[in-house]
Enzyme design. Structure first.
Site, mmCIF file in Angstrom:
data_model
loop_
_atom_site.group_PDB
_atom_site.id
_atom_site.type_symbol
_atom_site.label_atom_id
_atom_site.label_comp_id
_atom_site.label_asym_id
_atom_site.label_seq_id
_atom_site.Cartn_x
_atom_site.Cartn_y
_atom_site.Cartn_z
ATOM 1 N N GLU A 261 -38.411 87.223 118.501
ATOM 2 C CA GLU A 261 -37.261 87.690 118.839
ATOM 3 C C GLU A 261 -36.350 86.352 117.813
ATOM 4 O O GLU A 261 -35.657 87.387 117.422
ATOM 5 C CB GLU A 261 -36.807 87.289 120.301
ATOM 6 N N ASP B 120 -34.502 88.899 115.010
ATOM 7 C CA ASP B 120 -32.518 88.145 115.455
ATOM 8 C C ASP B 120 -32.092 87.942 114.428
ATOM 9 O O ASP B 120 -30.399 89.113 113.333
ATOM 10 C CB ASP B 120 -32.372 87.171 115.898
ATOM 11 N N GLU C 154 -34.794 93.040 120.008
ATOM 12 C CA GLU C 154 -34.738 91.966 119.295
ATOM 13 C C GLU C 154 -36.593 92.058 118.660
ATOM 14 O O GLU C 154 -36.276 91.235 117.727
ATOM 15 C CB GLU C 154 -34.154 90.597 119.182
#
Length: 210
Positions: free
Chosen positions: A33, A37, A105
């Protein structure tokens, strides 16, 4: 993951991307993640730079914030069916959106590690171009819109934000914010104080619009 139109050379990366920390405290999608991102943020920023050549930085920033928000990511996760494959622990209604957004993400992070930045960017752009084209005029962020509304109605007054105690696990807290204005109050949650305050502003705007 047929809806994403990508075949993983290392399927274990996808498996990890879909594993939330509540399901496995050791092997989960938090690190993916983190990468996803950044990949998403840069890809969407470059897309907006291309699509809106006459907009200033502030306008691009507002579009970007909306397009990489938890709400948009959760919507994309539902659209692609990612939400149906996430392995999680006990998931309350308030956490559903965050878990789906984080998984989305993480999937982008997994694609980046498996196939490289260009592949991940092309997939993101293919999804986000239509989302970005929906608003001809750059949106105002919810906090700005709320402030302008309150100042018009209350002769220059400002909304009051109160940061409440975070909830959830210490390594993955959920921030809570209460906002008050014009005799009404609303609360919002988010993965940061900023996102929680924006969420609270969005909720109060809905109340004030009634």
């Amino acid at each position: 993951m047929a809806n994403i139109n990508y075949n993983f050379r290392n399927p274990e990366l996808l498996d990890l991307a879909l594993t939330q920390s509540g399901a496995n405290a050791e092997h989960n999608n938090e690190r993916l993640e983190f990468i996803g991102d950044r990949v998403l943020g840069l890809s969407v920023a470059a897309l907006l730079y291309e699509m809106f050549p006459n907009e200033r930085e502030g306008e691009l920033a507002r579009r970007h914030a909306m397009l990489v928000s938890t709400e948009t990511l959760a919507r994309v996760a539902h659209m692609l069916g990612v939400d149906r494959h996430v392995r999680h622990g006990h998931m309350t209604a308030g956490r559903t959106q965050h878990i789906c957004a984080n998984a989305m993400e993480a999937v982008f992070g997994a694609i980046f590690l498996d196939g490289g930045f260009d592949v991940a960017r092309d997939i993101i752009v293919g999804i986000w171009r239509d989302l970005a084209s929906m608003d001809v005029v750059a949106p105002k962020d919810a906090k700005t819109a709320l402030q302008e509304l309150v100042q018009k109605r209350a002769d220059g007054a400002l909304p009051v934000y109160e940061y409440l105690a975070p909830t959830g696990a210490s390594h993955n807290p959920v921030f809570n914010v209460r906002v008050s204005a014009l005799g009404h109050t609303a609360t919002g949650t988010g993965t940061s104080k900023k996102m929680a305050s924006i969420s609270a502003a969005e909720e109060l705007l809905k109340i004030l619009a009634i």
